[in-house]
Scaffold this motif. Structure first.
Motif, PDB file in Angstrom:
ATOM      1  N   UNK A 105       0.933  -1.167  -0.074  1.00  0.00           N
ATOM      2  CA  UNK A 105       0.116   0.043  -0.081  1.00  0.00           C
ATOM      3  C   UNK A 105       0.870   1.341   0.195  1.00  0.00           C
ATOM      4  N   UNK A 106       2.230   1.276  -0.112  1.00  0.00           N
ATOM      5  CA  UNK A 106       3.030   2.355  -0.346  1.00  0.00           C
ATOM      6  C   UNK A 106       3.798   2.366  -1.729  1.00  0.00           C
ATOM      7  N   UNK A 107       4.340   3.464  -1.781  1.00  0.00           N
ATOM      8  CA  UNK A 107       5.363   3.559  -3.027  1.00  0.00           C
ATOM      9  C   UNK A 107       6.626   2.634  -2.743  1.00  0.00           C
ATOM     10  N   UNK A 108       6.990   1.972  -3.776  1.00  0.00           N
ATOM     11  CA  UNK A 108       8.216   1.193  -3.526  1.00  0.00           C
ATOM     12  C   UNK A 108       9.567   1.924  -2.795  1.00  0.00           C
ATOM     13  N   UNK A 109       9.746   3.169  -3.467  1.00  0.00           N
ATOM     14  CA  UNK A 109      10.851   3.934  -3.189  1.00  0.00           C
ATOM     15  C   UNK A 109      10.644   4.482  -1.776  1.00  0.00           C
ATOM     16  N   UNK A 110       9.302   4.799  -1.356  1.00  0.00           N
ATOM     17  CA  UNK A 110       8.961   5.342   0.299  1.00  0.00           C
ATOM     18  C   UNK A 110       9.426   3.998   1.032  1.00  0.00           C
ATOM     19  N   UNK A 111       8.910   2.932   0.686  1.00  0.00           N
ATOM     20  CA  UNK A 111       9.190   1.603   1.621  1.00  0.00           C
ATOM     21  C   UNK A 111      10.726   1.471   1.580  1.00  0.00           C
ATOM     22  N   UNK A 112      11.460   1.711   0.544  1.00  0.00           N
ATOM     23  CA  UNK A 112      12.736   1.346   0.826  1.00  0.00           C
ATOM     24  C   UNK A 112      13.455   2.489   1.751  1.00  0.00           C
ATOM     25  N   UNK A 113      13.082   3.723   1.626  1.00  0.00           N
ATOM     26  CA  UNK A 113      13.472   4.990   2.505  1.00  0.00           C
ATOM     27  C   UNK A 113      13.207   4.811   3.808  1.00  0.00           C
ATOM     28  N   UNK A 114      11.963   3.971   4.106  1.00  0.00           N
ATOM     29  CA  UNK A 114      11.807   3.898   5.488  1.00  0.00           C
ATOM     30  C   UNK A 114      12.619   3.044   6.161  1.00  0.00           C
ATOM     31  N   UNK A 115      12.830   1.819   5.568  1.00  0.00           N
ATOM     32  CA  UNK A 115      13.880   1.043   6.241  1.00  0.00           C
ATOM     33  C   UNK A 115      15.287   1.280   6.295  1.00  0.00           C
ATOM     34  N   UNK A 116      15.515   2.066   5.330  1.00  0.00           N
ATOM     35  CA  UNK A 116      16.979   2.656   5.536  1.00  0.00           C
ATOM     36  C   UNK A 116      16.993   3.802   6.582  1.00  0.00           C
ATOM     37  N   UNK A 117      16.167   4.587   7.094  1.00  0.00           N
ATOM     38  CA  UNK A 117      16.228   5.451   7.884  1.00  0.00           C
ATOM     39  C   UNK A 117      15.799   4.851   9.210  1.00  0.00           C
ATOM     40  N   UNK A 118      15.112   3.518   9.364  1.00  0.00           N
ATOM     41  CA  UNK A 118      14.797   3.042  10.543  1.00  0.00           C
ATOM     42  C   UNK A 118      16.311   2.773  11.381  1.00  0.00           C
ATOM     43  N   UNK A 119      15.852   2.892  12.827  1.00  0.00           N
ATOM     44  CA  UNK A 119      17.015   2.642  13.845  1.00  0.00           C
ATOM     45  C   UNK A 119      16.471   1.456  14.472  1.00  0.00           C
ATOM     46  N   UNK A 120      15.183   0.754  14.463  1.00  0.00           N
ATOM     47  CA  UNK A 120      14.750  -0.169  15.209  1.00  0.00           C
ATOM     48  C   UNK A 120      15.071  -1.551  14.669  1.00  0.00           C
ATOM     49  N   UNK A 121      15.486  -1.662  13.345  1.00  0.00           N
ATOM     50  CA  UNK A 121      15.766  -2.965  12.611  1.00  0.00           C
ATOM     51  C   UNK A 121      17.068  -2.649  11.902  1.00  0.00           C
ATOM     52  N   UNK A 122      17.589  -3.779  11.678  1.00  0.00           N
ATOM     53  CA  UNK A 122      18.953  -3.455  10.721  1.00  0.00           C
ATOM     54  C   UNK A 122      19.089  -4.756   9.749  1.00  0.00           C
ATOM     55  N   UNK A 123      20.150  -4.716   9.016  1.00  0.00           N
ATOM     56  CA  UNK A 123      20.362  -6.127   8.105  1.00  0.00           C
ATOM     57  C   UNK A 123      19.071  -6.182   7.045  1.00  0.00           C
ATOM     58  N   UNK A 124      18.371  -5.012   6.812  1.00  0.00           N
ATOM     59  CA  UNK A 124      17.397  -5.151   6.187  1.00  0.00           C
ATOM     60  C   UNK A 124      17.716  -5.432   4.303  1.00  0.00           C
ATOM     61  N   UNK A 125      16.830  -6.255   3.744  1.00  0.00           N
ATOM     62  CA  UNK A 125      16.984  -6.605   2.277  1.00  0.00           C
ATOM     63  C   UNK A 125      15.743  -7.090   1.701  1.00  0.00           C
ATOM     64  N   UNK A 126      15.688  -6.676   0.600  1.00  0.00           N
ATOM     65  CA  UNK A 126      14.351  -7.154  -0.078  1.00  0.00           C
ATOM     66  C   UNK A 126      14.298  -8.558  -0.324  1.00  0.00           C
ATOM     67  N   UNK A 127      13.364  -9.243  -0.069  1.00  0.00           N
ATOM     68  CA  UNK A 127      13.311 -10.688  -0.366  1.00  0.00           C
ATOM     69  C   UNK A 127      12.583 -10.881  -1.921  1.00  0.00           C
ATOM     70  N   UNK A 128      11.330 -10.241  -1.654  1.00  0.00           N
ATOM     71  CA  UNK A 128      10.481 -10.297  -2.956  1.00  0.00           C
ATOM     72  C   UNK A 128       9.637  -9.173  -3.191  1.00  0.00           C
ATOM     73  N   UNK A 129       9.487  -8.673  -4.723  1.00  0.00           N
ATOM     74  CA  UNK A 129       8.453  -7.637  -5.004  1.00  0.00           C
ATOM     75  C   UNK A 129       7.339  -8.342  -5.750  1.00  0.00           C
ATOM     76  N   UNK A 130       6.420  -8.046  -5.124  1.00  0.00           N
ATOM     77  CA  UNK A 130       5.069  -8.540  -6.158  1.00  0.00           C
ATOM     78  C   UNK A 130       4.239  -7.536  -6.454  1.00  0.00           C
ATOM     79  N   UNK A 131       4.085  -6.911  -7.313  1.00  0.00           N
ATOM     80  CA  UNK A 131       3.313  -5.606  -7.583  1.00  0.00           C
ATOM     81  C   UNK A 131       3.502  -4.683  -6.439  1.00  0.00           C
ATOM     82  N   UNK A 132       2.357  -4.319  -5.868  1.00  0.00           N
ATOM     83  CA  UNK A 132       2.368  -3.372  -4.876  1.00  0.00           C
ATOM     84  C   UNK A 132       2.689  -3.859  -3.421  1.00  0.00           C
ATOM     85  N   UNK A 133       3.082  -5.060  -3.316  1.00  0.00           N
ATOM     86  CA  UNK A 133       3.527  -5.787  -2.012  1.00  0.00           C
ATOM     87  C   UNK A 133       5.070  -6.069  -2.233  1.00  0.00           C
TER      88      UNK A 133
END
Length: 234
Positions: A49-77
């Motif tokens: 339910x959000x733009x892919x770039x916005x999701x990527x930026x939210x993970x990059x800016x987050x302090x509560x999690x680390x070692x984040x990586x995209x597993x799979x992209x399926x449309x808007x999910x």
């Protein structure tokens, strides 16, 4: 007799709260938690339910999690793998001994929204004690009794289900199962290894193993429940 609770845990210290704050229009849902003998667990998180770039930026800016990586992209999910930062919660052994089963966990900008199954009131009180020990404010929305029938299914105002029943097979689990079958992982002899299938899906072998195990558990559970399927005797 069991209990089903719907509640909100409010705390800025909960993992993924800052991710949800970065994409408030999105649904941020825990899909699985993979524990490790030592160190932090691994989360598989579904974000929709959000733009892919916005999701990527939210993970990059987050302090509560680390070692984040995209597993799979399926449309808007999109599904991400990540690990929580900081020290583990106190009284973690208490939570590990608790037999409750999370049915759905959503991360929101203020905390987690959760629906969880408990065997009895003592189990619920134990979970609430864990929350208080870690300064998680638990706001209970609904707590209802669930009656278990002779077939193991439970009935409550939420509907009918099975406390021991695994959740519906996820898209990632279906994809893993179908890909493994197509590549010959289930053939005798095998024409593809776990590593081969994992490379095809772009995931770690450990993650693939967990998906296949959950998918097979789901299929076996459905097989056992179906009255129309009878064992064949040769």
């Amino acid at each position: 007799m069991g209990l089903i609770a719907e509640f909100r845990m409010t705390s800025e210290q909960l993992p993924l709260v800052d991710v949800a704050e970065g994409v408030p229009e999105a649904t941020v849902e825990f899909e699985s938690v993979q524990g490790h003998p030592s160190g932090a667990p691994t989360f598989i998180v579904r974000v929709a339910g959000a733009d892919a770039d916005a999701i990527k930026a939210a993970f990059a800016d987050a302090d509560s999690v680390t070692d984040h990586s995209l597993v799979v992209a399926d449309g808007a999910t999109r599904r991400y793998r990540c690990r929580p930062t900081g020290n583990p919660p106190t009284d973690l052994e208490l939570l590990a001994d608790n037999g409750s089963i999370p049915d759905r966990v959503l991360a929101t900008p203020s905390g987690w929204e959760e629906r969880r199954w408990f065997a009895d009131r003592e189990e619920f009180d134990q979970f609430r004690t864990f929350c208080r020990a870690n300064d998680y404010e638990l706001q209970l929305d609904r707590l209802v009794e669930a009656d278990e029938g002779p077939d193991g299914r439970v009935t409550s105002p939420f509907g009918t289900g099975d406390r021991s029943r695994p959740r519906e097979m996820t898209e990632a689990q279906q994809e893993a199962l179908v890909t493994a079958h197509k590549m010959g992982y289930f053939d005798t002899p095998r024409t593809a290894t776990m590593a081969d299938v994992a490379d095809e899906l772009g995931v770690a072998s450990a993650s693939l193993s967990e998906r296949l195990r959950r998918a097979q558990n789901h299929l076996i559970a459905e097989f056992r429940r179906s009255s129309s399927i009878k064992p064949r005797i040769n």
